[in-house]
Design a protein around this motif. Sequence first.
Motif, PDB file in Angstrom:
ATOM      1  N   GLN A   1      41.795  -2.076  10.327  1.00 10.75           N
ATOM      2  CA  GLN A   1      41.470  -0.891  11.123  1.00 10.75           C
ATOM      3  C   GLN A   1      42.732  -0.101  11.473  1.00 10.75           C
ATOM      4  OE1 GLN A   1      38.953   0.221  15.171  1.00 10.75           O
ATOM      5  NE2 GLN A   1      39.672  -1.858  14.888  1.00 10.75           N
ATOM      6  N   ILE A   2      42.599   1.218  11.376  1.00 13.35           N
ATOM      7  CA  ILE A   2      43.619   2.136  11.882  1.00 13.35           C
ATOM      8  C   ILE A   2      42.952   2.969  12.973  1.00 13.35           C
ATOM      9  CG2 ILE A   2      45.101   4.103  11.332  1.00 13.35           C
ATOM     10  CD1 ILE A   2      45.417   2.896   8.524  1.00 13.35           C
ATOM     11  N   ILE A   3      43.594   3.069  14.101  1.00 13.98           N
ATOM     12  CA  ILE A   3      43.000   3.749  15.255  1.00 13.98           C
ATOM     13  C   ILE A   3      43.868   4.919  15.679  1.00 13.98           C
ATOM     14  CG2 ILE A   3      44.119   2.111  16.837  1.00 13.98           C
ATOM     15  CD1 ILE A   3      41.721   2.454  18.715  1.00 13.98           C
ATOM     16  N   THR A   4      43.237   6.014  16.035  1.00 10.55           N
ATOM     17  CA  THR A   4      43.950   7.140  16.633  1.00 10.55           C
ATOM     18  C   THR A   4      43.834   7.044  18.148  1.00 10.55           C
ATOM     19  OG1 THR A   4      43.559   8.615  14.750  1.00 10.55           O
ATOM     20  CG2 THR A   4      44.134   9.651  16.845  1.00 10.55           C
ATOM     21  N   ILE A   5      44.973   6.974  18.816  1.00 13.51           N
ATOM     22  CA  ILE A   5      45.034   6.982  20.275  1.00 13.51           C
ATOM     23  C   ILE A   5      45.711   8.289  20.689  1.00 13.51           C
ATOM     24  CG2 ILE A   5      45.938   5.842  22.335  1.00 13.51           C
ATOM     25  CD1 ILE A   5      45.798   3.202  20.823  1.00 13.51           C
ATOM     26  N   HIS A   6      44.984   9.133  21.365  1.00 13.67           N
ATOM     27  CA  HIS A   6      45.458  10.489  21.663  1.00 13.67           C
ATOM     28  C   HIS A   6      46.403  10.532  22.851  1.00 13.67           C
ATOM     29  CE1 HIS A   6      42.579  12.430  18.838  1.00 13.67           C
ATOM     30  NE2 HIS A   6      41.917  11.291  19.063  1.00 13.67           N
ATOM     31  N   ASP A   7      46.160   9.681  23.825  1.00 10.61           N
ATOM     32  CA  ASP A   7      47.027   9.617  24.998  1.00 10.61           C
ATOM     33  C   ASP A   7      46.756   8.311  25.722  1.00 10.61           C
ATOM     34  OD1 ASP A   7      44.811   9.950  26.894  1.00 10.61           O
ATOM     35  OD2 ASP A   7      44.816  12.063  26.323  1.00 10.61           O
ATOM     36  N   THR A   8      47.498   8.064  26.772  1.00 11.94           N
ATOM     37  CA  THR A   8      47.295   6.843  27.561  1.00 11.94           C
ATOM     38  C   THR A   8      47.050   7.205  29.027  1.00 11.94           C
ATOM     39  OG1 THR A   8      49.693   6.561  27.863  1.00 11.94           O
ATOM     40  CG2 THR A   8      48.685   5.432  25.992  1.00 11.94           C
ATOM     41  N   VAL A   9      46.212   8.203  29.247  1.00 11.99           N
ATOM     42  CA  VAL A   9      45.910   8.660  30.605  1.00 11.99           C
ATOM     43  C   VAL A   9      45.390   7.538  31.507  1.00 11.99           C
ATOM     44  CG1 VAL A   9      44.457  10.188  31.992  1.00 11.99           C
ATOM     45  CG2 VAL A   9      45.553  11.067  29.949  1.00 11.99           C
ATOM     46  N   PRO A  10      44.487   6.647  31.040  1.00  9.31           N
ATOM     47  CA  PRO A  10      44.004   5.584  31.941  1.00  9.31           C
ATOM     48  C   PRO A  10      45.116   4.681  32.465  1.00  9.31           C
ATOM     49  CG  PRO A  10      42.581   5.771  30.015  1.00  9.31           C
ATOM     50  CD  PRO A  10      43.803   6.608  29.736  1.00  9.31           C
ATOM     51  N   PHE A  11      46.222   4.595  31.741  1.00  9.83           N
ATOM     52  CA  PHE A  11      47.364   3.775  32.166  1.00  9.83           C
ATOM     53  C   PHE A  11      48.357   4.591  32.994  1.00  9.83           C
ATOM     54  CE2 PHE A  11      45.471   1.811  28.556  1.00  9.83           C
ATOM     55  CZ  PHE A  11      45.611   0.449  28.760  1.00  9.83           C
ATOM     56  N   ASP A  12      48.562   5.848  32.622  1.00 10.73           N
ATOM     57  CA  ASP A  12      49.557   6.678  33.294  1.00 10.73           C
ATOM     58  C   ASP A  12      49.012   7.363  34.543  1.00 10.73           C
ATOM     59  OD1 ASP A  12      51.376   6.012  31.318  1.00 10.73           O
ATOM     60  OD2 ASP A  12      50.915   7.769  30.083  1.00 10.73           O
ATOM     61  N   HIS A  13      47.724   7.714  34.529  1.00 11.70           N
ATOM     62  CA  HIS A  13      47.099   8.384  35.682  1.00 11.70           C
ATOM     63  C   HIS A  13      45.677   7.871  35.890  1.00 11.70           C
ATOM     64  CE1 HIS A  13      50.222  11.338  36.623  1.00 11.70           C
ATOM     65  NE2 HIS A  13      50.414  11.433  35.323  1.00 11.70           N
ATOM     66  N   PRO A  14      45.523   6.621  36.279  1.00 14.41           N
ATOM     67  CA  PRO A  14      44.174   6.079  36.487  1.00 14.41           C
ATOM     68  C   PRO A  14      43.409   6.783  37.599  1.00 14.41           C
ATOM     69  CG  PRO A  14      45.855   4.576  37.348  1.00 14.41           C
ATOM     70  CD  PRO A  14      46.574   5.619  36.541  1.00 14.41           C
ATOM     71  N   GLU A  15      44.128   7.464  38.484  1.00 15.12           N
ATOM     72  CA  GLU A  15      43.462   8.138  39.598  1.00 15.12           C
ATOM     73  C   GLU A  15      42.580   9.295  39.126  1.00 15.12           C
ATOM     74  OE1 GLU A  15      47.479  10.247  39.136  1.00 15.12           O
ATOM     75  OE2 GLU A  15      46.651   8.220  38.917  1.00 15.12           O
ATOM     76  N   TRP A  16      42.771   9.755  37.890  1.00 17.76           N
ATOM     77  CA  TRP A  16      41.954  10.851  37.357  1.00 17.76           C
ATOM     78  C   TRP A  16      40.657  10.362  36.725  1.00 17.76           C
ATOM     79  CZ3 TRP A  16      46.616  13.352  34.363  1.00 17.76           C
ATOM     80  CH2 TRP A  16      47.468  13.975  35.287  1.00 17.76           C
ATOM     81  N   MET A  17      40.526   9.052  36.576  1.00 15.85           N
ATOM     82  CA  MET A  17      39.378   8.488  35.870  1.00 15.85           C
ATOM     83  C   MET A  17      38.507   7.665  36.825  1.00 15.85           C
ATOM     84  SD  MET A  17      40.076   9.493  32.810  1.00 15.85           S
ATOM     85  CE  MET A  17      41.460  10.022  31.790  1.00 15.85           C
ATOM     86  N   SER A  18      37.269   7.420  36.398  1.00 13.27           N
ATOM     87  CA  SER A  18      36.417   6.528  37.175  1.00 13.27           C
ATOM     88  C   SER A  18      36.949   5.103  37.062  1.00 13.27           C
ATOM     89  CB  SER A  18      34.979   6.581  36.650  1.00 13.27           C
ATOM     90  OG  SER A  18      34.881   5.946  35.387  1.00 13.27           O
ATOM     91  N   ARG A  19      36.616   4.288  38.032  1.00  9.87           N
ATOM     92  CA  ARG A  19      37.095   2.907  38.024  1.00  9.87           C
ATOM     93  C   ARG A  19      36.580   2.145  36.812  1.00  9.87           C
ATOM     94  NH1 ARG A  19      36.687   0.770  44.329  1.00  9.87           N
ATOM     95  NH2 ARG A  19      38.230   2.219  45.200  1.00  9.87           N
TER      96      ARG A  19
END
Length: 339
Positions: free
Chosen positions: A81-99
């Motif tokens: 498998q090759i995966i495209t990861i566009h950003d790491t927002v859940p790690f860098d800014h978890p406050e912007w996402m739902s728990r």
Amino acid sequence: MTIVVNTRNLLGHTTGVQRYTSSILDYWSESDYQRIEPSDSLNCSGMKGHLWEQLNIPRKINKNNILWSPANTGPVAVKNQIITIHDTVPFDHPEWMSRKFTAWYKFMQPIIARKALHIITVSHFSKERIIENFNIAEEKVSVIYNGINLRSVDETPINDKWKFKNYVLTVGSVEPRKNIQRLISAFLEAKKEVDPSLKLVIVGKRGNDNIFNNSNQEQLKNVQDSVIFTGHVDDDELAQIYRNAKGFCYPSIYEGFGLPPLEALAYGIPVLTSNTTSMKELFTNKAILVDPLSIESIKGGIINLLKLDNTVTLKGQEFAQTLTWEKASRETFQLLSSF
């Protein structure tokens, strides 16, 4: 080796990741790859979609397949498998996402990233964040820039509804990381010094009407008099709105890539954006860069934007016009075919 594409994300609502997937595949012939996705009748959103991805895809992949998962996640059990990861927002800014969203990504993404044969990402900034957050070797991550979709400004129909005059433009959903609140505050101050009749046009889904979350009615009145929310517009309408803008403002706090300011540059519109994340990488010497957390910095940037030397915009335009989906598609296919 047959390329199989995990197209689960194409059954959801339109997002930047969905546009990325469809734009890449537009340039591949049907003989180049096979799709694998849930049936239309399956609710593929949320946890149901993740469970389908984890349980069903592995049963359909064999040793003669290479799976491409273009939307940040993929099945853990598939090694080829090759995966495209566009950003790491859940790690860098978890406050912007739902728990729940943050917990799922923090659990699954590092496992998938380490198990995958290779990772594609869309900027060197995102590559650095992937390496740090997932403890991945640098050589395991390749950067392929996105392309941009443009409508010819000479061929698009004119809609009187969007014939604004004397305005600067921003494009994006009204959400915390797009920094719309600070942009509006800075704009209201800047227009006092440059042109009281200047408007700010915001294209995108509108959130809470009370932008400032306070009871200062005079400030809110200034917003209503000076700021135009268009809501969602189609690509032809957006081309018309780009056409007549005096400048483009995009002081986003965090971007893995940032398509709207590149679209503006491709149309020859001077751009203001942030001096952080991928914007610094893409727009240094091609746009006005500001501190997105400083209203004063954004204000000064807007003032300078309206008198920006055209050579800066031309340099940015030349760069933006090299970023085509055809190029991104070709480079992605070549990388997948090399495994």
